[in-house]
Write a protein that holds these residues in place. Sequence first.
Motif, mmCIF file in Angstrom:
data_model
loop_
_atom_site.group_PDB
_atom_site.id
_atom_site.type_symbol
_atom_site.label_atom_id
_atom_site.label_comp_id
_atom_site.label_asym_id
_atom_site.label_seq_id
_atom_site.Cartn_x
_atom_site.Cartn_y
_atom_site.Cartn_z
ATOM 1 N N GLU A 358 10.039 -28.308 14.961
ATOM 2 C CA GLU A 358 10.500 -29.481 15.700
ATOM 3 C C GLU A 358 11.262 -30.431 14.785
ATOM 4 O O GLU A 358 12.306 -30.989 15.158
ATOM 5 N N GLU A 359 10.737 -30.609 13.585
ATOM 6 C CA GLU A 359 11.365 -31.512 12.633
ATOM 7 C C GLU A 359 12.722 -30.963 12.184
ATOM 8 O O GLU A 359 13.706 -31.719 12.066
ATOM 9 N N ASP A 361 14.677 -28.934 13.875
ATOM 10 C CA ASP A 361 15.610 -29.053 14.992
ATOM 11 C C ASP A 361 16.130 -30.483 15.125
ATOM 12 O O ASP A 361 17.321 -30.712 15.365
ATOM 13 N N ARG A 362 15.261 -31.456 14.957
ATOM 14 C CA ARG A 362 15.659 -32.854 15.098
ATOM 15 C C ARG A 362 16.637 -33.279 14.006
ATOM 16 O O ARG A 362 17.600 -33.989 14.257
ATOM 17 N N VAL A 363 16.397 -32.817 12.788
ATOM 18 C CA VAL A 363 17.194 -33.287 11.653
ATOM 19 C C VAL A 363 18.466 -32.468 11.449
ATOM 20 O O VAL A 363 19.518 -33.024 11.097
ATOM 21 N N GLY A 369 23.369 -28.669 20.493
ATOM 22 C CA GLY A 369 21.950 -28.351 20.353
ATOM 23 C C GLY A 369 21.651 -26.897 20.136
ATOM 24 O O GLY A 369 20.505 -26.500 20.089
ATOM 25 N N ARG A 385 13.718 -37.408 5.380
ATOM 26 C CA ARG A 385 13.751 -37.450 6.848
ATOM 27 C C ARG A 385 12.840 -36.387 7.455
ATOM 28 O O ARG A 385 12.760 -36.268 8.675
ATOM 29 N N ASP A 466 5.611 -40.128 19.087
ATOM 30 C CA ASP A 466 6.861 -40.593 18.499
ATOM 31 C C ASP A 466 7.152 -39.822 17.213
ATOM 32 O O ASP A 466 6.373 -39.855 16.273
ATOM 33 N N VAL A 467 8.296 -39.110 17.156
ATOM 34 C CA VAL A 467 8.603 -38.260 16.012
ATOM 35 C C VAL A 467 8.885 -39.065 14.759
ATOM 36 O O VAL A 467 8.896 -38.522 13.668
ATOM 37 N N LYS A 468 9.121 -40.358 14.879
ATOM 38 C CA LYS A 468 9.459 -41.180 13.725
ATOM 39 C C LYS A 468 8.253 -41.908 13.125
ATOM 40 O O LYS A 468 8.399 -42.699 12.216
#
Length: 546
Positions: A358-359, A361-363, A369, A385, A466-468
């Motif tokens: 997940e991390e 993919d987000r970064v 996408g 990050r 929350d991913v952050k």
Amino acid sequence: MGDQVQEKEEEAHSVTGWAAWLSTVVLLGFALLWLRRQGNLLHRLPPGPLGLPFLGYLPWIDSLAPYETFANLGRRYGPIYSLKLGDMLAVFISDPQLIRQAFSRPVFSGRAPLYLTHGIMKGHGLICAEGESWREHRRFVMNVMKQLGMAGRQGASLMESRVMDRVLEFIQGLKCDQMKSTGEEEGVDLVPGLRHCIGNIINGVVFGRTYAADDPTWIWLQHLLDEGVKQVAVAGPINFLPVLRFLPKYRHIMSFILDGQSETHRHYQEIIDQRQLNLFNNADNNQDYTSVVDAYLLEMKRRRQFNGDDDVGTFTIIQLYHVLADLFGAGTDTALTTIKWIVLYMILYPDVQSRIHEEIDRVLLVGDGQLDQGRIPCFATDAERMPWTEATICEVQRIKTILPLGVPHGTLDDCELAGYLIPKGAMVVPVWWAMNRDATLWPEPLEFRPERFLIVDQQNHEEENDVKKWTFFKPDHFMPFQSGRRMCIGDDLGRTLIFLFTVTLLQHFRLSFPPKFKDYEQGKFPQPDYGFTLVPHPFPVALHPR
């Protein structure tokens, strides 16, 4: 006349008797003084178990997991204790503050007089050296590493590009192998590809050259590294009982080590000869270098010009052989072993693997996408990050300490630590295995929990998922690259290499065991192999493209 002779004989016997008595008294006096001094010495040493004459505590050490033996003794005697290994006094420390305190002091920067380091290596290189030779060469190699791009996250693009070239080669090799085989069903062995690519990263830095995967010399060098690590572990008792080297079992090991050393030095000389031709044929290019070999040859030339009479000080060809061997062996083996453990724990803990996916993919994803449009990772900008990825790497390094006993130090003079006397020539061993599993430092230390290295970022925390919300945090008592004056020179390269291989592998694949592989069933963890590093029991990997 006879009476006079008899009187003289009796007088002589009397004098002789008095002399013998006086000698005995003097000897007893010296013996008592010696015993008193020894008693005072023993009283001032750290506590610890008694051993046998000549053998010390050697018979009670677990040959397969000596780190467990020393960790258990630490729980019994405290964070600093001592014992005899053969005739050598060894002091073991399992408290991080004491480790930092000791290894920051020059008096603890030596090496214990082990047979393998002093008898075979003769104190050459970086790992075995001490004194002025070690100081000069450590300072020199650290400066070279900085010039080659290993000066932290800033300005490291040159080194990252070197690493990423090999990472992408590794990933492409996996994809090609998967197309040729059943892949997911039977699994693949990642180690040959990892060893080749990681080894070539180190080859480029150290030697200024790389090898093709099928190069016979390269295959032989890899075999020598792999077997050498195992043989050094088996040969461990020779360090404390050198007479063992004459027994058949150890004689074979000694032959392997000495023959391997001789052959690698011959190969290194071939590389040195070629690099000299490249460097010195062009007089205008004498200050440019792209490897440790080049920099070393230039330093030798500078010293000859400055000192005259061919005086290069400690920068000799023999020393260069050992420096190259140390940098190649330690750099390749530690990084390879760490990545093996990371892959294993990703498979054992698929929920953690999913968090990292997940991390990633987000970064790393861009555009619409689609994963195949994801950019390549960058340690300098992406690591901060990706807190879950960083935390997971650190948790693997903690729970499976690849150097459970570090590299033993030696005292250069009598000194004190924690109120105890540490005599000159003592071996000082940091028990990292015990520190990384200390319940007072790590709650539930046997549990695999990357969250240990994460804290909640209250400023960005909005909701439960929350991913952050996470920020990476490394405690002071976590020291995966050792500590003090002799800590790992290549720590920046190591962090970069481990991060980029881990992230890129997980960017392209989901990892699992093949269906038929049962060696790591729940509750079953095979005994790791212990040599220079702690290596996981071999396992195949099923690669599922993402």
